[in-house]
Design a protein around this motif. Structure first.
Motif, short mmCIF file in Angstrom:
data_model
loop_
_atom_site.label_atom_id
_atom_site.label_comp_id
_atom_site.label_asym_id
_atom_site.label_seq_id
_atom_site.Cartn_x
_atom_site.Cartn_y
_atom_site.Cartn_z
N UNK A 163 43.88 162.11 56.56
CA UNK A 163 44.65 161.28 56.71
C UNK A 163 44.50 159.98 57.76
N UNK A 164 44.37 159.03 57.33
CA UNK A 164 44.23 157.97 58.40
C UNK A 164 46.12 157.31 58.96
N UNK A 165 46.94 157.31 57.97
CA UNK A 165 47.39 156.63 58.12
C UNK A 165 48.78 157.46 56.92
N UNK A 166 50.08 156.96 56.81
CA UNK A 166 51.13 157.26 55.97
C UNK A 166 50.84 158.53 55.73
N UNK A 167 52.23 158.77 54.87
CA UNK A 167 52.35 160.49 54.84
C UNK A 167 52.76 160.62 52.97
N UNK A 168 52.49 162.29 53.05
CA UNK A 168 52.68 162.71 51.73
C UNK A 168 53.33 164.09 51.81
N UNK A 169 54.53 164.08 51.02
CA UNK A 169 55.47 165.16 51.34
C UNK A 169 55.15 165.58 49.29
N UNK A 170 55.30 167.04 49.42
CA UNK A 170 55.24 168.25 47.95
C UNK A 170 56.28 169.04 48.47
N UNK A 171 57.47 168.66 47.34
CA UNK A 171 58.43 169.63 47.14
C UNK A 171 59.10 169.48 48.43
N UNK A 172 59.42 168.42 49.44
CA UNK A 172 60.39 167.35 50.16
C UNK A 172 59.59 168.00 52.02
N UNK A 175 56.83 167.53 55.09
CA UNK A 175 55.70 167.04 54.80
C UNK A 175 53.71 167.60 54.93
N UNK A 176 53.53 167.78 54.25
CA UNK A 176 51.88 167.53 53.68
C UNK A 176 51.13 167.26 54.78
N UNK A 177 51.06 166.27 55.46
CA UNK A 177 50.44 165.38 55.19
C UNK A 177 49.25 166.01 57.07
N UNK A 178 48.79 167.16 57.20
CA UNK A 178 48.31 167.25 58.19
C UNK A 178 48.81 169.26 57.71
N UNK A 179 49.21 169.27 56.92
CA UNK A 179 49.10 171.19 56.74
C UNK A 179 47.99 171.76 56.25
N UNK A 180 47.23 173.20 56.30
CA UNK A 180 45.66 173.45 56.03
C UNK A 180 46.03 173.32 54.24
N UNK A 181 44.79 173.41 53.91
CA UNK A 181 44.62 173.83 52.77
C UNK A 181 45.70 175.15 52.33
N UNK A 182 44.57 176.12 52.79
CA UNK A 182 45.94 177.30 52.76
C UNK A 182 47.85 177.30 52.08
N UNK A 183 47.66 176.43 52.98
CA UNK A 183 50.06 175.74 53.05
C UNK A 183 49.32 175.15 52.29
N UNK A 184 48.77 173.94 52.42
CA UNK A 184 49.09 172.95 50.98
C UNK A 184 49.13 173.59 49.53
#
Length: 507
Positions: A309-318, A320-329
């Motif tokens: 992601x170049x900009x902005x945020x992704x939040x799952x169940x509160x 922030x997973x924007x920079x998390x690994x696939x396994x963490x997601x």
């Protein structure tokens, strides 16, 4: 002559499964003949026998009134039979011409005469209205255009009988219409077509007759014009099928997925998503509508961790997973039914049971201290495969590559839903499935919603988006055009938004 091809009382058995059991198919010259059946009914096997990929255990084949023993695809080609497979057989970094002449190269002495081949391909392309550039590199052209290359490959080899295996499974609605036009052009030139499909609308649009098979046996052959879609669906699955999705109104809860000002770039380093914001709540299905290539793929890859992601945020169940690994997601509660089942969904040379635990193999009870618990894995996999009617010869021990495309799809859907993710991202979940399976998958998506889970549904089928979704977000050129409720909108309004019209714009 009445029939250009006759397959009489064909039987084919593989270890543990009878794929074809006494099937008869008769193809008239100059007709489009649909071959209709559930996933795993034996359609592709039957056509594989006609194309020389398998040998029948019993039965006879006649081509132009003469008995034929088709021992290989080369023999089929010499008899004027060609096949476009569901998963194309093309070399990405070759040109269109190089792909078409592969194995049948024209030469002048010891020199390959590519220019001559390109001229013939261009002439064939114009004759049948295919509009293919013979000099384009295959990896640079659309999926629909790649399919035309496969058709040209057959025409270049002088095929009179064309077998199209699930030809619309990977096409956009516009490309499907174009393919229908191409098929009509082909039969106008005295070609004959066998169309393997489970899409009843397409059969009604182009086919003359339809042979229905169920669990490897012939149910019957009908005239398409005088037979309803409901009747053909009933013949295919052996029961009444509802084309309407029955569901209660949703009761949305807390926000499970929150996208804020998301900016994502595509493989060509162009901006694919522009300040995209969206919320998906517990207990609702949000559909993403849009013509293919407007940012859907990049959106899914950003949420699942496959694209930066170049900009902005992704939040799952509160969180922030924007920079998390696939396994963490995955551990944060994301499930993903991918767009490309073979590239992203499965490891084809693994068994089904191995594929069923790809995301949970290191969790109890499937492993302990690095040692796999085979009994627990097999029991879990068997339950998933049974629940989702995944048909295979050896059950959980079947090599995934050996399954039909539709059964591969059902295996992925079963794996993802059975994990009970808080957020399920379903991309083209019913691609390549028959009407009975589509009905079942839609029910499971709605059940998942009713458990208080969130579903993000991405589909090119506008009918599916309208029928299954509680809200529809329309994506155009990477931007959100608006969000509507299906019951308060219609296909015309959503179609306008898919073309770039925003509420408040002049129509």
């Amino acid at each position: 002559m009445d029939f250009v091809v006759e397959m009489i009382n064909i039987r084919k058995e593989f270890p543990g499964v009878v794929a074809n059991d006494d099937i008869t198919l008769q193809l008239k010259r100059g007709e489009i003949h649909a071959l209709l059946g559930e996933n795993g009914a034996g359609k592709s096997t039957l056509m594989g026998i006609l194309f020389g990929m398998y040998q029948a255990d019993r039965g006879t084949i006649t081509v132009n009134g003469k008995n034929a023993k088709i021992t290989s695809p080369n023999v089929a080609n010499r008899l004027g039979i060609g096949m476009v497979h569901q998963h194309f057989k093309l070399v990405g970094n070759f040109t269109v011409t190089e792909n078409i002449i592969l194995g049948n190269e024209p030469s002048r002495g010891f020199v390959l005469n590519i220019a001559k081949a390109a001229r013939r391909i261009e002439q064939l392309s114009k004759q049948y209205g295919l509009n293919v550039d013979p000099h384009a590199r295959v990896e640079d052209i659309s999926v629909g255009m790649q399919q035309r290359v496969e058709i040209l490959k057959m025409l270049y080899r002088d095929a009179d009988v064309l077998i199209l295996d699930e030809p619309t499974a990977v096409l956009t609605p516009q490309e499907i219409q174009e393919l229908g036009r191409i098929m009509l052009n082909l039969i106008a030139e005295d070609k004959s077509i066998i169309l393997i499909t489970h899409k009843l609308k397409e059969i009604k649009a182009v086919a003359h007759r339809c042979t229905v098979i169920r669990r490897g046996r012939t149910v019957g052959t009908v005239d398409v014009r005088s037979t309803s879609e409901l009747k053909m669906a009933e013949m295919m699955v052996g029961r009444n099928v509802s084309f309407q999705v029955e569901k209660e109104a949703s009761t949305p809860g807390d926000v499970l997925l929150k996208l804020e000002d998301l900016s994502v770039y595509n493989n060509k380093n162009s901006q694919a998503l522009k300040d995209f914001s969206l919320e998906v709540r517990a207990g609702e299905i949000v559909g993403i509508a849009g013509v293919e290539g407007n940012g859907q793929t990049e959106l899914v890859e950003a949420i699942t961790g496959l694209r930066k992601v170049r900009g902005g945020t992704i939040t799952v169940q509160g969180q922030d997973v924007t920079n998390r690994t696939i396994r963490e997601r995955i551990h944060s509660g994301i499930g993903h039914i991918p767009e490309d089942r073979q590239k992203r969904g499965l490891i084809l040379d693994y068994t089904l049971e191995e594929n069923m635990i790809l995301e949970i193999y290191n969790d109890a009870p499937y492993s302990r201290r690095g040692i796999m618990n085979k009994a627990a894995i097999r029991k879990y996999a068997a339950n998933v495969l049974t629940s989702y009617d995944v048909r295979s010869g050896k059950g959980p021990l079947s090599l995934t590559r050996s399954l039909s495309g539709g059964n591969q799809q059902k295996a992925i859907i079963g794996r993802e839903i059975e994990r009970n993710p808080s957020l399920l991202i379903a991309v083209q979940p019913t691609r390549g499935l028959d009407v009975g399976s589509i009905e079942y998958i839609h029910k499971r998506l709605i059940e998942h919603r009713d458990k208080g889970r969130a579903v993000l549904l991405i589909s090119l089928e506008l009918d599916e988006i309208m029928n299954v979704s509680d809200r529809v977000a329309v994506l155009y050129n990477g931007e959100l055009m608006g969000i509507v409720k299906p019951e308060e909108s219609n296909e015309n309004e959503i179609g306008l938004m898919m073309a770039g019209w925003k509420e408040g714009d002049d129509q």
